[in-house]
Design a protein around this motif. Sequence first.
Motif, PDB file in Angstrom:
ATOM      1  N   LEU A  75       5.994 -11.749   4.860  1.00 32.24           N
ATOM      2  CA  LEU A  75       4.824 -10.997   5.278  1.00 32.24           C
ATOM      3  C   LEU A  75       3.814 -10.966   4.139  1.00 32.24           C
ATOM      4  N   VAL A  76       2.564 -11.246   4.466  1.00 31.63           N
ATOM      5  CA  VAL A  76       1.479 -11.245   3.479  1.00 31.63           C
ATOM      6  C   VAL A  76       0.407 -10.281   3.966  1.00 31.63           C
ATOM      7  N   PHE A  77       0.117  -9.254   3.173  1.00 32.49           N
ATOM      8  CA  PHE A  77      -0.882  -8.247   3.526  1.00 32.49           C
ATOM      9  C   PHE A  77      -2.077  -8.359   2.587  1.00 32.49           C
ATOM     10  N   ALA A  78      -3.270  -8.257   3.155  1.00 34.62           N
ATOM     11  CA  ALA A  78      -4.477  -8.105   2.339  1.00 34.62           C
ATOM     12  C   ALA A  78      -4.681  -6.614   2.110  1.00 34.62           C
ATOM     13  N   VAL A  79      -4.643  -6.175   0.860  1.00 33.25           N
ATOM     14  CA  VAL A  79      -4.676  -4.752   0.543  1.00 33.25           C
ATOM     15  C   VAL A  79      -5.753  -4.483  -0.497  1.00 33.25           C
ATOM     16  N   ASP A  80      -6.037  -3.199  -0.640  1.00 33.65           N
ATOM     17  CA  ASP A  80      -6.977  -2.756  -1.662  1.00 33.65           C
ATOM     18  C   ASP A  80      -6.577  -1.357  -2.089  1.00 33.65           C
ATOM     19  N   GLY A  81      -6.900  -0.994  -3.318  1.00 33.58           N
ATOM     20  CA  GLY A  81      -6.546   0.317  -3.850  1.00 33.58           C
ATOM     21  C   GLY A  81      -6.572   0.305  -5.363  1.00 33.58           C
ATOM     22  N   GLY A  82      -6.575   1.491  -5.942  1.00 33.08           N
ATOM     23  CA  GLY A  82      -6.682   1.598  -7.387  1.00 33.08           C
ATOM     24  C   GLY A  82      -5.534   0.955  -8.127  1.00 33.08           C
ATOM     25  N   ALA A  83      -4.319   1.045  -7.590  1.00 34.40           N
ATOM     26  CA  ALA A  83      -3.157   0.500  -8.284  1.00 34.40           C
ATOM     27  C   ALA A  83      -3.164  -1.019  -8.310  1.00 34.40           C
ATOM     28  N   CYS A  84      -3.968  -1.660  -7.469  1.00 31.49           N
ATOM     29  CA  CYS A  84      -3.968  -3.120  -7.402  1.00 31.49           C
ATOM     30  C   CYS A  84      -4.516  -3.753  -8.671  1.00 31.49           C
ATOM     31  N   TYR A  85      -5.271  -3.017  -9.474  1.00 32.42           N
ATOM     32  CA  TYR A  85      -5.932  -3.583 -10.642  1.00 32.42           C
ATOM     33  C   TYR A  85      -5.205  -3.252 -11.935  1.00 32.42           C
ATOM     34  N   ASP A  86      -4.004  -2.715 -11.804  1.00 30.59           N
ATOM     35  CA  ASP A  86      -3.118  -2.473 -12.945  1.00 30.59           C
ATOM     36  C   ASP A  86      -1.826  -3.226 -12.646  1.00 30.59           C
ATOM     37  N   ASP A  87      -1.523  -4.228 -13.456  1.00 28.75           N
ATOM     38  CA  ASP A  87      -0.391  -5.114 -13.147  1.00 28.75           C
ATOM     39  C   ASP A  87       0.917  -4.350 -13.038  1.00 28.75           C
ATOM     40  N   GLU A  88       1.202  -3.482 -13.991  1.00 30.08           N
ATOM     41  CA  GLU A  88       2.467  -2.738 -13.965  1.00 30.08           C
ATOM     42  C   GLU A  88       2.518  -1.795 -12.776  1.00 30.08           C
ATOM     43  N   ALA A  89       1.434  -1.073 -12.526  1.00 30.52           N
ATOM     44  CA  ALA A  89       1.395  -0.165 -11.381  1.00 30.52           C
ATOM     45  C   ALA A  89       1.447  -0.944 -10.066  1.00 30.52           C
ATOM     46  N   GLY A  90       0.821  -2.118 -10.025  1.00 28.31           N
ATOM     47  CA  GLY A  90       0.818  -2.911  -8.806  1.00 28.31           C
ATOM     48  C   GLY A  90       2.206  -3.377  -8.419  1.00 28.31           C
ATOM     49  N   GLN A  91       3.001  -3.806  -9.402  1.00 28.35           N
ATOM     50  CA  GLN A  91       4.358  -4.247  -9.086  1.00 28.35           C
ATOM     51  C   GLN A  91       5.241  -3.061  -8.675  1.00 28.35           C
ATOM     52  N   ARG A  92       4.988  -1.910  -9.243  1.00 26.14           N
ATOM     53  CA  ARG A  92       5.733  -0.716  -8.814  1.00 26.14           C
ATOM     54  C   ARG A  92       5.374  -0.354  -7.373  1.00 26.14           C
ATOM     55  N   VAL A  93       4.109  -0.461  -7.032  1.00 25.25           N
ATOM     56  CA  VAL A  93       3.682  -0.196  -5.662  1.00 25.25           C
ATOM     57  C   VAL A  93       4.329  -1.186  -4.700  1.00 25.25           C
ATOM     58  N   ALA A  94       4.396  -2.450  -5.089  1.00 25.38           N
ATOM     59  CA  ALA A  94       5.009  -3.466  -4.226  1.00 25.38           C
ATOM     60  C   ALA A  94       6.468  -3.129  -3.941  1.00 25.38           C
ATOM     61  N   ARG A  95       7.189  -2.659  -4.952  1.00 25.30           N
ATOM     62  CA  ARG A  95       8.592  -2.307  -4.745  1.00 25.30           C
ATOM     63  C   ARG A  95       8.722  -1.093  -3.822  1.00 25.30           C
ATOM     64  N   GLU A  96       7.840  -0.112  -3.991  1.00 24.95           N
ATOM     65  CA  GLU A  96       7.899   1.070  -3.126  1.00 24.95           C
ATOM     66  C   GLU A  96       7.574   0.704  -1.679  1.00 24.95           C
ATOM     67  N   VAL A  97       6.602  -0.171  -1.484  1.00 23.13           N
ATOM     68  CA  VAL A  97       6.265  -0.604  -0.123  1.00 23.13           C
ATOM     69  C   VAL A  97       7.447  -1.337   0.506  1.00 23.13           C
ATOM     70  N   ALA A  98       8.111  -2.188  -0.267  1.00 24.60           N
ATOM     71  CA  ALA A  98       9.261  -2.925   0.246  1.00 24.60           C
ATOM     72  C   ALA A  98      10.380  -1.967   0.659  1.00 24.60           C
ATOM     73  N   GLU A  99      10.577  -0.898  -0.100  1.00 27.46           N
ATOM     74  CA  GLU A  99      11.600   0.080   0.256  1.00 27.46           C
ATOM     75  C   GLU A  99      11.262   0.780   1.573  1.00 27.46           C
ATOM     76  N   VAL A 100       9.976   1.080   1.788  1.00 28.55           N
ATOM     77  CA  VAL A 100       9.572   1.715   3.042  1.00 28.55           C
ATOM     78  C   VAL A 100       9.780   0.760   4.207  1.00 28.55           C
ATOM     79  N   VAL A 101       9.404  -0.515   4.028  1.00 30.19           N
ATOM     80  CA  VAL A 101       9.545  -1.502   5.093  1.00 30.19           C
ATOM     81  C   VAL A 101      11.011  -1.720   5.455  1.00 30.19           C
ATOM     82  N   SER A 102      11.898  -1.626   4.483  1.00 24.53           N
ATOM     83  CA  SER A 102      13.324  -1.842   4.763  1.00 24.53           C
ATOM     84  C   SER A 102      13.895  -0.815   5.723  1.00 24.53           C
ATOM     85  N   GLY A 103      13.236   0.326   5.858  1.00 23.53           N
ATOM     86  CA  GLY A 103      13.708   1.341   6.797  1.00 23.53           C
ATOM     87  C   GLY A 103      12.924   1.375   8.090  1.00 23.53           C
TER      88      GLY A 103
END
Length: 338
Positions: free
Chosen positions: A116-144
Motif C-alpha cells: 500500500l502506498v499513501f500520499a500523505v502530508d503533515g509536520g512529522a513528514c519533514y523530520d526523518d526520525e519522526a517520520g519513520q516513527r510515524v510509519a511504524r505507528e501507522v503500520a501497527e494501526v493497520v495491522s488491527g
Amino acid sequence: MSEIKNLLILPHLRVQNANAISSPMTWGFPAMSAFVGLMHALERRLPEHLELEFHSVGVICHDYQAQVSQKGYEKRLNLARSPLASKEDKAKISKDGSFTAPSIVEEGRINLEITLVFAVDGGACYDDEAGQRVAREVAEVVSGMRIAGGSVVPAPLGAVSRQRPWLEPLDDDAEARALQFWKLRRRWLPGFALVCRDDLLTKRLVKMREQMPEATPLDAWLDLSRRNHECRLTQTENKAGEFEEEVSWEIRRPPGWLVPIPVGYGAISRQFEPGEVASARDATIPFRFVESLYSIGQWVSPHRLTCPEQLLWYVDNDLDVGLYRLANDFTARHHAIQ
C-alpha cells in the motif's frame, strides 16, 4: 510542480480472506473503493499526535490466491455455510419434524500479498526520525484493521524486515525526485499495479461506432473485457486454378493486461434529507440511491510507472450530477510524458 510531497509505504502486507467480489458484475480483486475506504478509516483512527493527512492511495499486488475450484474453463467460488443442526436441534426448530438446511450466502474470498502506498502530508513528514516513527505507528494501526474485509496476517519469522514500513519525503528537484521513484519501483518488483484506463474505453467506443452506430459504452466495456473470436475469410487458389474461400478463426485481444473494474457509484434518485428514508444506515446524513459505475483497468509492472501520480487513486466526485467515483492519473501523466 507535483502536489504529492510524501509517500507512506506499507510493503508486502499479507491479507487473508479479502473480498474478491468487487461489484455485481466483476470479481477477482477487491475494488479500489475498498482501499480508499481503508485510507479514510485509517485517517480517522490515527491518534491526534501523528497529525497526518491522507490524499490518495495506490496498490501493488505481489501474490494472490483466489479461493475457487476450477474444472476446465469454469471456476466456482469455494462457499461455506453454518454446520447442519443436530437431531435434537431439529426437533426444537420444527414441530412437525421437518428441517430446512441453512442457505449458502455467496462470498468470494482471496488471499493477497500487497504493498500500500499513501500520499500523505503533515509536520512529522519533514523530520526523518519522526517520520519513520510515524510509519511504524501507522503500520501497527493497520495491522488491527480490515483490508477489503480481510484480516492482516503478521509477517512470518525471518520476513519482518520485508514488511518494514517507511515514509519517503519526495525531493522538489525533478531529477532527484525521478531517481527516488526509480529506486522505489525496484523495491516493488515483482508485482503489478492497478491503474485506470478510461481512455481505452472511449477509443474502443469510437472505433465500434464506425461499424455499429448504435453501439453503447456497455458494448465497448464488454468488448474490452473478453477475448473475441473473429472469423477471417481469405481467398486461396487451388491446384486447378480455382479460387476458394478459406475460413480461419483468430482471437482479438487488446494489448496489455486489461480488466473490467468498478470505479464508484452513480445516482439513480434525488438526494433525500436525513431521516427521510426509512431503515437507512445513518439517519443523520443525506441519502441517495446509487448504482455501480464501471470502467477499464490495467495491471502494469511498477517499473513502467514514471511518477507517483500514475499509481495513486483519489476521490473525484461531482455532486451536482450525482457522480461518486474514483480517479487515477495514469493516462494523463503517460500522455504528458510521451
